[in-house]
Motif scaffolding. Structure first.
Motif, PDB file in Angstrom:
ATOM      1  N   LYS A  14      11.406  24.604 -28.753  1.00  0.00           N
ATOM      2  CA  LYS A  14      12.019  25.740 -27.983  1.00  0.00           C
ATOM      3  C   LYS A  14      13.269  25.359 -27.473  1.00  0.00           C
ATOM      4  CE  LYS A  14       8.283  24.722 -26.014  1.00  0.00           C
ATOM      5  NZ  LYS A  14       6.975  24.773 -25.107  1.00  0.00           N
ATOM      6  N   ASP A  33      11.178  24.314 -17.475  1.00  0.00           N
ATOM      7  CA  ASP A  33      10.770  22.751 -17.026  1.00  0.00           C
ATOM      8  C   ASP A  33      11.825  22.091 -16.113  1.00  0.00           C
ATOM      9  OD1 ASP A  33       8.253  22.373 -18.156  1.00  0.00           O
ATOM     10  OD2 ASP A  33       8.898  21.361 -19.997  1.00  0.00           O
ATOM     11  N   ARG A  57       1.420  24.121 -12.310  1.00  0.00           N
ATOM     12  CA  ARG A  57       0.893  25.459 -13.112  1.00  0.00           C
ATOM     13  C   ARG A  57       1.357  26.247 -12.007  1.00  0.00           C
ATOM     14  NH1 ARG A  57       1.436  23.857 -17.774  1.00  0.00           N
ATOM     15  NH2 ARG A  57       0.174  22.144 -18.531  1.00  0.00           N
ATOM     16  N   ARG A 118       5.958  13.334 -21.956  1.00  0.00           N
ATOM     17  CA  ARG A 118       5.085  14.471 -21.942  1.00  0.00           C
ATOM     18  C   ARG A 118       3.875  13.782 -21.280  1.00  0.00           C
ATOM     19  NH1 ARG A 118       9.202  16.055 -25.445  1.00  0.00           N
ATOM     20  NH2 ARG A 118       9.081  18.354 -25.696  1.00  0.00           N
ATOM     21  N   ARG A 137      -4.989  26.754 -27.526  1.00  0.00           N
ATOM     22  CA  ARG A 137      -3.935  27.381 -27.206  1.00  0.00           C
ATOM     23  C   ARG A 137      -3.141  28.498 -28.053  1.00  0.00           C
ATOM     24  NH1 ARG A 137       0.158  23.109 -24.355  1.00  0.00           N
ATOM     25  NH2 ARG A 137      -0.935  22.708 -22.265  1.00  0.00           N
TER      26      ARG A 137
HETATM   27  C1  S3P Z   1       3.481  21.121 -21.099  1.00  0.00           C
HETATM   28  C2  S3P Z   1       4.365  21.197 -21.794  1.00  0.00           C
HETATM   29  C3  S3P Z   1       5.753  20.541 -21.318  1.00  0.00           C
HETATM   30  C4  S3P Z   1       5.823  20.513 -19.718  1.00  0.00           C
HETATM   31  C5  S3P Z   1       4.508  19.487 -19.346  1.00  0.00           C
HETATM   32  C6  S3P Z   1       3.235  20.484 -19.795  1.00  0.00           C
HETATM   33  C7  S3P Z   1       2.174  21.369 -21.890  1.00  0.00           C
HETATM   34  O1  S3P Z   1       6.974  21.373 -21.775  1.00  0.00           O
HETATM   35  O2  S3P Z   1       6.022  21.665 -19.215  1.00  0.00           O
HETATM   36  O3  S3P Z   1       4.611  18.521 -19.652  1.00  0.00           O
HETATM   37  O4  S3P Z   1       1.044  21.911 -21.116  1.00  0.00           O
HETATM   38  O5  S3P Z   1       2.112  21.869 -23.179  1.00  0.00           O
HETATM   39  P1  S3P Z   1       7.540  21.613 -23.278  1.00  0.00           P
HETATM   40  O6  S3P Z   1       6.567  22.407 -23.995  1.00  0.00           O
HETATM   41  O7  S3P Z   1       8.861  21.918 -23.006  1.00  0.00           O
HETATM   42  O8  S3P Z   1       7.370  19.974 -23.895  1.00  0.00           O
END
Ligand code: S3P
Length: 169
Positions: A14, A33, A57, A118, A137
């Motif tokens: 992304k 993020d 969240r 992550r 998901r």
């Molecule tokens: C998450 C994805 C991360 C970040 C966090 C949680 C998730 O973003 O928001 O670590 O729950 O999949 P990216 O998708 O940009 O890595």
């Protein structure tokens, strides 16, 4: 509004695709993020550790709401877990066109196996975790998406060509 919003699991590309696409489409780029890290003055890892996932969240939903105040359309990469909330999917529908970058668990694992940023993938058996989270998901990513692009084995240029064609329709 005509923002282009990129969704998909961690490591699907992304932010890389988003930055390049913003250049190509002459639209500014942002990333939920990064916006959250900037506003909180700390990292995602520390937010998870010190405030917990639910607080993070809530920050994501607040971040989406702030995007309505922007004066221009953006290419927006959103965190991998953001589309799980119904409220967030409904906000994204109002913000513009949502593109799901769909990647196989093997592709994600190869890209993220050495990643330490992550928090959700730091435990035992990340391969299995990736597989089960993607299974859980993907219906939500699909529900959020106006366009689905399979990214496995494709170059960034190929992915961007497909996105540009789909969003210009
Ligand atoms: C998450 C994805 C991360 C970040 C966090 C949680 C998730 O973003 O928001 O670590 O729950 O999949 P990216 O998708 O940009 O890595």
């Amino acid at each position: 509004m005509s923002n282009v919003i990129l969704v998909g699991y961690m490591g699907c590309g992304k932010s890389t695709v988003g930055k390049r696409l913003s250049y190509r489409m002459k639209m500014p780029y942002t990333d939920t993020d990064k916006e959250i890290e900037k506003k909180q003055g700390t990292t995602i890892s520390l937010i998870f550790k010190e405030q917990g996932e639910t607080a993070f969240r809530d920050m994501e939903t607040e971040c989406l709401k702030r995007l309505f105040e922007y004066k221009q359309d953006y290419v927006i990469a959103v965190g991998g877990g953001l589309p799980m909330r119904e409220e967030n999917r409904s906000l994204m529908r109002k913000l513009g066109t949502t593109v799901y970058l769909r990647a196989k668990p093997e592709t994600i694992y190869e890209r993220l196996k050495d990643d330490t940023t992550r928090p959700l993938l730091q435990g035992e058996n990340p391969q299995e975790k990736i597989r089960s989270m993607i299974n859980q998901r993907s219906p939500f990513y699909e529900e959020a998406a106006d366009v689905v692009i399979d990214v496995d084995g494709k170059s960034f240029d190929e992915i961007m060509d497909e996105i540009e064609e789909a969003v210009s329709k």
